[in-house]
Every structure is written in C-alpha cells, then in structure tokens.
Design a protein around this motif. Structure first.
Motif, short mmCIF file in Angstrom:
data_model
loop_
_atom_site.label_atom_id
_atom_site.label_comp_id
_atom_site.label_asym_id
_atom_site.label_seq_id
_atom_site.Cartn_x
_atom_site.Cartn_y
_atom_site.Cartn_z
N VAL A 143 4.30 14.57 -8.95
CA VAL A 143 5.50 15.39 -9.12
C VAL A 143 5.93 15.40 -10.58
O VAL A 143 6.31 16.44 -11.14
CB VAL A 143 6.63 14.86 -8.22
CG1 VAL A 143 7.93 15.59 -8.52
CG2 VAL A 143 6.26 15.04 -6.75
N THR A 144 5.85 14.24 -11.25
CA THR A 144 6.22 14.17 -12.66
C THR A 144 5.30 15.04 -13.51
O THR A 144 5.75 15.77 -14.41
CB THR A 144 6.15 12.71 -13.14
OG1 THR A 144 7.01 11.90 -12.34
CG2 THR A 144 6.58 12.61 -14.60
N GLY A 145 3.99 14.98 -13.22
CA GLY A 145 3.05 15.82 -13.97
C GLY A 145 3.32 17.29 -13.75
O GLY A 145 3.25 18.09 -14.70
N ALA A 146 3.63 17.69 -12.52
CA ALA A 146 3.93 19.09 -12.23
C ALA A 146 5.18 19.55 -12.98
O ALA A 146 5.22 20.67 -13.52
CB ALA A 146 4.10 19.29 -10.73
N LEU A 147 6.20 18.69 -13.02
CA LEU A 147 7.43 19.04 -13.74
C LEU A 147 7.18 19.19 -15.24
O LEU A 147 7.71 20.10 -15.90
CB LEU A 147 8.50 17.99 -13.49
CG LEU A 147 9.11 17.96 -12.09
CD1 LEU A 147 10.06 16.78 -11.94
CD2 LEU A 147 9.84 19.27 -11.80
N ILE A 171 0.83 -1.20 0.00
CA ILE A 171 0.00 0.00 0.00
C ILE A 171 0.87 1.26 0.00
O ILE A 171 0.60 2.23 -0.71
CB ILE A 171 -0.94 0.00 1.21
CG1 ILE A 171 -1.93 -1.16 1.12
CG2 ILE A 171 -1.69 1.32 1.30
CD1 ILE A 171 -2.84 -1.12 -0.07
N ASN A 172 1.94 1.24 0.79
CA ASN A 172 2.85 2.40 0.82
C ASN A 172 3.52 2.61 -0.53
O ASN A 172 3.77 3.75 -0.94
CB ASN A 172 3.90 2.21 1.91
CG ASN A 172 3.32 2.33 3.31
OD1 ASN A 172 2.29 2.99 3.49
ND2 ASN A 172 3.95 1.71 4.27
N LEU A 173 3.81 1.51 -1.23
CA LEU A 173 4.40 1.62 -2.57
C LEU A 173 3.43 2.29 -3.53
O LEU A 173 3.82 3.13 -4.35
CB LEU A 173 4.80 0.23 -3.08
CG LEU A 173 5.44 0.17 -4.47
CD1 LEU A 173 6.73 0.99 -4.50
CD2 LEU A 173 5.71 -1.27 -4.88
N VAL A 174 2.14 1.91 -3.43
CA VAL A 174 1.12 2.54 -4.29
C VAL A 174 1.03 4.03 -3.99
O VAL A 174 0.94 4.86 -4.90
CB VAL A 174 -0.24 1.85 -4.08
CG1 VAL A 174 -1.34 2.61 -4.80
CG2 VAL A 174 -0.19 0.40 -4.57
N ARG A 175 1.05 4.39 -2.70
CA ARG A 175 1.00 5.81 -2.34
C ARG A 175 2.21 6.57 -2.88
O ARG A 175 2.08 7.70 -3.37
CB ARG A 175 0.93 5.94 -0.82
CG ARG A 175 -0.36 5.41 -0.21
CD ARG A 175 -0.25 5.33 1.30
NE ARG A 175 -1.47 4.82 1.90
CZ ARG A 175 -1.56 4.40 3.15
NH1 ARG A 175 -0.51 4.45 3.94
NH2 ARG A 175 -2.70 3.94 3.62
N ALA A 176 3.38 5.94 -2.79
CA ALA A 176 4.58 6.59 -3.31
C ALA A 176 4.50 6.78 -4.82
O ALA A 176 4.92 7.82 -5.35
CB ALA A 176 5.81 5.76 -2.95
N MET A 177 3.93 5.79 -5.51
CA MET A 177 3.78 5.91 -6.97
C MET A 177 2.82 7.05 -7.32
O MET A 177 3.03 7.77 -8.32
CB MET A 177 3.28 4.58 -7.54
CG MET A 177 4.30 3.45 -7.46
SD MET A 177 3.62 1.85 -7.95
CE MET A 177 3.26 2.16 -9.66
#
Length: 202
Positions: free
Chosen positions: A176-180, A164-170
C-alpha cells in the motif's frame, strides 16, 4: 509502425512487471505458510524428543522396581510421569503385557489409540511412546506414555501464528505504501493514459 511497436512493447513490459509483482506477493504468502508449518513440525519433534528422554529415565527406575517387586515405586513413578504437562497418562507393563502400574484416570489403551472409537477421534493430537525396561539386553517390561501434543504446543503455535500474521500485514502495508508513493510522485498524465486504468484514446 515503429511507434506502434514501441507502444506494444511498453504495454508488454508493464504487463510482465505486474505479473512479476503478483507472483512475488504470492510466493511471499506461500513461504509464510510453509514457515508456519515448519515451525509447528519443529515444536512437535522437540516435545517428542523431550518425552523420550523422560521415558528412558523412567525405564531405568522401573527396572529396579520390577526386579524387587516394588509396586509402590512403580505406582509413584507413573504418578510422577502424569504430572508432566507433556503426558496425559502413563503405565508400566511386564514382559507379557500385563499392567503392573497405571496412572490415575488412565484410559484403556484401545481408547487412547482410537481403535474402538469412530474415526479414531480419541487418538487425535495424541501419540503413544513405549520404552523397553531392560538392562544388558534383559527385558523385564515396558513403560508407555501418552503425549498430548495439541495441549502442549497450542500456546507456542498461537504465538507463531501471530508472528506470521504480522509478517503478512507488513507485506500488505509495504504494498500500500509503494502504491501511494507511485500515485503521489509519478506523472499523473502517464497514469491516466495507462492501459491498466483507462482505454487508450490514441
């Protein structure tokens, strides 16, 4: 006037988009928490179902032993039950509730159920399962086991939590990628004129 209305509509649209994005992010995190609880409940139910199968098999064996006054077999039965990773202790009772056999180091039932402990701390993470020892409706006793849900599903729940934490990190990485990408390829002049970054100088 028309120009002002267009600006207001544009700002309203931008505001709605931002609210929708934040709402989507919040829903994703809420869903991940619900998924974690759902998986934990599934593990809890699976351990209980497996334990009930073991308990029914033990009750069938105990019926023959009780009928033949074979206490040695009963003691061996509860010892074998205690060796299972799911089970903390086990005991066999006659129809009046007297203990016929109990596993080594078995705690009193009142302590296991938390009846004589402050705030019932002894029963936290544990569950009592009882199966009647019967044949053709004739009950000769009961088999009781104490499940250690916490110890059994601890490793599995940790792996689920990591997933679940991995999904949240993704999700965060995608944001962040979209903002960049937006900052890199969007019109810089429009970005700096945006009411979300600087005040309107018009």
């Amino acid at each position: 006037m028309l120009q002002i209305n267009k600006k207001r509509l544009k700002r309203l649209w931008q505001f709605l988009v931002v609210i929708a994005c934040f709402g989507t992010i919040l829903m994703l995190f809420m869903y991940s928490n619900q998924l974690n609880h759902r998986n934990y409940k599934m593990l809890y139910d699976q351990t209980e179902s497996l334990s009930r199968v073991i308990l029914r098999q033990a009750a069938a064996t105990a019926y023959t032993a009780i009928s033949g006054d074979d206490n040695e077999t009963l003691q061996l039965l509860v010892a074998n039950l205690q060796e299972e990773p799911l089970i903390l202790d086990a005991a066999v009772y006659d129809v009046r509730g007297n203990v016929l056999a109990a596993s080594v180091g078995a705690m009193p039932l009142e302590q296991l159920t938390g009846l004589n402990t402050p705030l019932a701390v002894a029963s936290i993470g544990r569950q009592q399962l009882v199966e009647p020892i019967a044949l053709d409706g004739h009950i000769t006793g009961f088999v009781r086991i104490t499940l250690e849900h916490g110890n059994v599903i601890k490793a599995a729940s940790n792996r689920l939590e990591q997933s679940i934490n991995l999904v949240r990190a993704m999700i965060l990485v995608a944001l962040v990628t979209g903002a960049l990408l937006i900052f890199t390829f969007a019109n810089r002049k429009d970005i700096w004129r945006s009411t979300f970054l600087l005040k309107n100088n018009d």
